[in-house]
Design a protein around this motif. Structure first.
Motif, mmCIF file in Angstrom:
data_model
loop_
_atom_site.group_PDB
_atom_site.id
_atom_site.type_symbol
_atom_site.label_atom_id
_atom_site.label_comp_id
_atom_site.label_asym_id
_atom_site.label_seq_id
_atom_site.Cartn_x
_atom_site.Cartn_y
_atom_site.Cartn_z
ATOM 1 N N ARG A 106 41.818 40.712 41.813
ATOM 2 C CA ARG A 106 42.536 40.727 43.079
ATOM 3 C C ARG A 106 43.911 41.361 42.866
ATOM 4 O O ARG A 106 44.597 41.039 41.885
ATOM 5 N N THR A 107 44.309 42.248 43.760
ATOM 6 C CA THR A 107 45.584 42.944 43.627
ATOM 7 C C THR A 107 46.407 42.791 44.909
ATOM 8 O O THR A 107 45.881 42.435 45.963
ATOM 9 N N GLU A 108 47.677 43.092 44.807
ATOM 10 C CA GLU A 108 48.587 42.898 45.934
ATOM 11 C C GLU A 108 48.276 43.845 47.096
ATOM 12 O O GLU A 108 48.495 43.491 48.260
ATOM 13 N N LYS A 109 47.775 45.033 46.795
ATOM 14 C CA LYS A 109 47.469 45.995 47.848
ATOM 15 C C LYS A 109 45.987 46.010 48.209
ATOM 16 O O LYS A 109 45.574 46.749 49.097
ATOM 17 N N GLY A 110 45.185 45.217 47.517
ATOM 18 C CA GLY A 110 43.749 45.198 47.769
ATOM 19 C C GLY A 110 43.397 44.426 49.032
ATOM 20 O O GLY A 110 44.191 43.651 49.559
ATOM 21 N N GLU A 111 42.161 44.619 49.480
ATOM 22 C CA GLU A 111 41.644 43.927 50.656
ATOM 23 C C GLU A 111 40.991 42.615 50.205
ATOM 24 O O GLU A 111 39.963 42.627 49.520
ATOM 25 N N PRO A 112 41.567 41.453 50.586
ATOM 26 C CA PRO A 112 41.039 40.170 50.095
ATOM 27 C C PRO A 112 39.582 39.912 50.475
ATOM 28 O O PRO A 112 38.856 39.238 49.735
ATOM 29 N N SER A 113 39.140 40.432 51.625
ATOM 30 C CA SER A 113 37.786 40.128 52.083
ATOM 31 C C SER A 113 36.705 40.722 51.181
ATOM 32 O O SER A 113 35.555 40.271 51.212
ATOM 33 N N TYR A 114 37.052 41.712 50.369
ATOM 34 C CA TYR A 114 36.040 42.308 49.494
ATOM 35 C C TYR A 114 35.471 41.269 48.522
ATOM 36 O O TYR A 114 34.320 41.373 48.096
ATOM 37 N N ALA A 115 36.255 40.268 48.169
ATOM 38 C CA ALA A 115 35.806 39.254 47.201
ATOM 39 C C ALA A 115 34.684 38.393 47.752
ATOM 40 O O ALA A 115 33.915 37.803 46.978
ATOM 41 N N SER A 116 34.579 38.306 49.078
ATOM 42 C CA SER A 116 33.531 37.480 49.685
ATOM 43 C C SER A 116 32.305 38.281 50.098
ATOM 44 O O SER A 116 31.423 37.772 50.779
ATOM 45 N N SER A 117 32.233 39.526 49.677
ATOM 46 C CA SER A 117 31.078 40.367 49.981
ATOM 47 C C SER A 117 29.799 39.757 49.411
ATOM 48 O O SER A 117 29.806 39.084 48.370
ATOM 49 N N SER A 118 28.681 40.031 50.066
ATOM 50 C CA SER A 118 27.383 39.562 49.556
ATOM 51 C C SER A 118 27.068 40.151 48.184
ATOM 52 O O SER A 118 26.270 39.594 47.425
ATOM 53 N N LEU A 119 27.676 41.269 47.857
ATOM 54 C CA LEU A 119 27.496 41.850 46.519
ATOM 55 C C LEU A 119 27.789 40.815 45.452
ATOM 56 O O LEU A 119 27.048 40.697 44.467
ATOM 57 N N TRP A 120 28.873 40.062 45.629
ATOM 58 C CA TRP A 120 29.279 39.068 44.636
ATOM 59 C C TRP A 120 28.671 37.698 44.911
ATOM 60 O O TRP A 120 28.314 36.975 43.978
ATOM 61 N N GLN A 121 28.540 37.333 46.184
ATOM 62 C CA GLN A 121 28.073 35.995 46.528
ATOM 63 C C GLN A 121 26.577 35.812 46.284
ATOM 64 O O GLN A 121 26.122 34.706 45.987
ATOM 65 N N SER A 122 25.788 36.876 46.400
ATOM 66 C CA SER A 122 24.330 36.774 46.265
ATOM 67 C C SER A 122 23.834 37.053 44.853
ATOM 68 O O SER A 122 22.654 36.861 44.555
ATOM 69 N N GLY A 123 24.708 37.550 43.982
ATOM 70 C CA GLY A 123 24.266 37.950 42.653
ATOM 71 C C GLY A 123 23.706 39.361 42.599
ATOM 72 O O GLY A 123 23.210 39.796 41.558
ATOM 73 N N GLU A 124 23.823 40.101 43.703
ATOM 74 C CA GLU A 124 23.311 41.477 43.739
ATOM 75 C C GLU A 124 23.939 42.355 42.655
ATOM 76 O O GLU A 124 23.306 43.276 42.138
ATOM 77 N N TRP A 125 25.188 42.065 42.301
ATOM 78 C CA TRP A 125 25.915 42.900 41.344
ATOM 79 C C TRP A 125 25.137 43.116 40.049
ATOM 80 O O TRP A 125 25.185 44.193 39.450
ATOM 81 N N ARG A 126 24.375 42.105 39.620
ATOM 82 C CA ARG A 126 23.665 42.225 38.342
ATOM 83 C C ARG A 126 22.578 43.293 38.410
ATOM 84 O O ARG A 126 22.289 43.962 37.406
#
Length: 238
Positions: A106-126
């Motif tokens: 997480r960064t100061e200029k980043g978009e916080p909502s990206y962290a709650s994307s289904s990419l990360w929440q569902s395990g799709e990233w793997r």
């Protein structure tokens, strides 16, 4: 797929016909019973498998393991958490090129909502890591973190060869940076809006060298590929 990857428990089970790997074996590789193809266990050995002759719609495979995996190069990425599609590209391509770990922070200029994307929440990233490793004919997946702060990520990483890419305050091109031989490398790359002044000060305090990739501003996913390629070539890790 240049190699078909399995989690270790899967090698004891039939492969369902709906599994994309089954379709790849039958439709793309066009393997018949007894014909070998390349397989691997994720973070384990490589080898070959053969189809058994069977009337079942599920595929039954016989495995023979021949080669233990080489460890990935000691390359660590810190990435300002990007939009999900950009993260997908980075997960895949960084794995193909070969890294030990990817820390999305997480960064100061980043978009916080990206962290709650289904990419990360569902395990799709793997799944994108596996795609990247399959392309590279490798079984090794990097360690991935997706919700750390910048300080938390840096605290876990080696203290040598620390590089932060920044188009605004860096005076040295990455290809000319000096690296301590036989030591791990950390490369930090900001998200779409780049690093804040506070984050730049933090990197200075943590002994990061500021560098850039040239006069052109690259997309985050392009900068990752360019930076990894330059560093691996410079250190002979290709």
């Amino acid at each position: 797929m240049n190699i078909i990857l399995f989690d270790r428990p899967e090698v004891e089970l039939p492969l369902p016909p709906s599994d994309p790997r089954a379709r790849h074996i039958l439709d793309t590789l066009r393997r018949k019973p007894g014909e070998p193809f390349e397989v691997g266990i994720i973070n384990g050995p490589r080898g070959q498998a053969k189809l058994r002759a069977t009337n079942s719609p599920s595929l039954k495979l016989d495995f023979e393991w021949t080669a233990e995996p080489l460890p990935p190069p000691p390359l660590h990425l810190i990435i300002g958490l990007p939009r999900p599609q950009t993260a997908r590209d980075i997960l895949r391509d960084a794995t193909t090129l070969g890294v030990a770990a990817i820390h999305f922070v997480r960064t100061e200029k980043g978009e916080p909502s990206y962290a709650s994307s289904s990419l990360w929440q569902s395990g799709e990233w793997r799944r994108h890591l596996i795609t990247g490793a399959s392309q590279a004919f490798s079984t090794q997946l990097p360690v991935v973190q997706s919700s750390q702060t910048l300080a938390e990520a840096v605290a876990t990483l080696p203290a040598t060869n620390r590089i932060v890419l920044d188009n605004y305050e860096s005076a040295e091109v990455l290809s000319k940076c000096a690296f301590a031989a036989n030591q791990p490398v950390t490369i930090a790359i900001g998200s779409e809006r780049g690093w804040s002044s506070g984050e730049r000060n933090f990197f200075r305090d943590q002994q990061f060298t500021f560098a850039h990739l040239g006069t052109r501003v690259l997309r985050t996913e392009t900068a990752v590929v360019a930076a990894l390629t330059l560093v691996k070539a410079k250190l002979g890790w290709l």
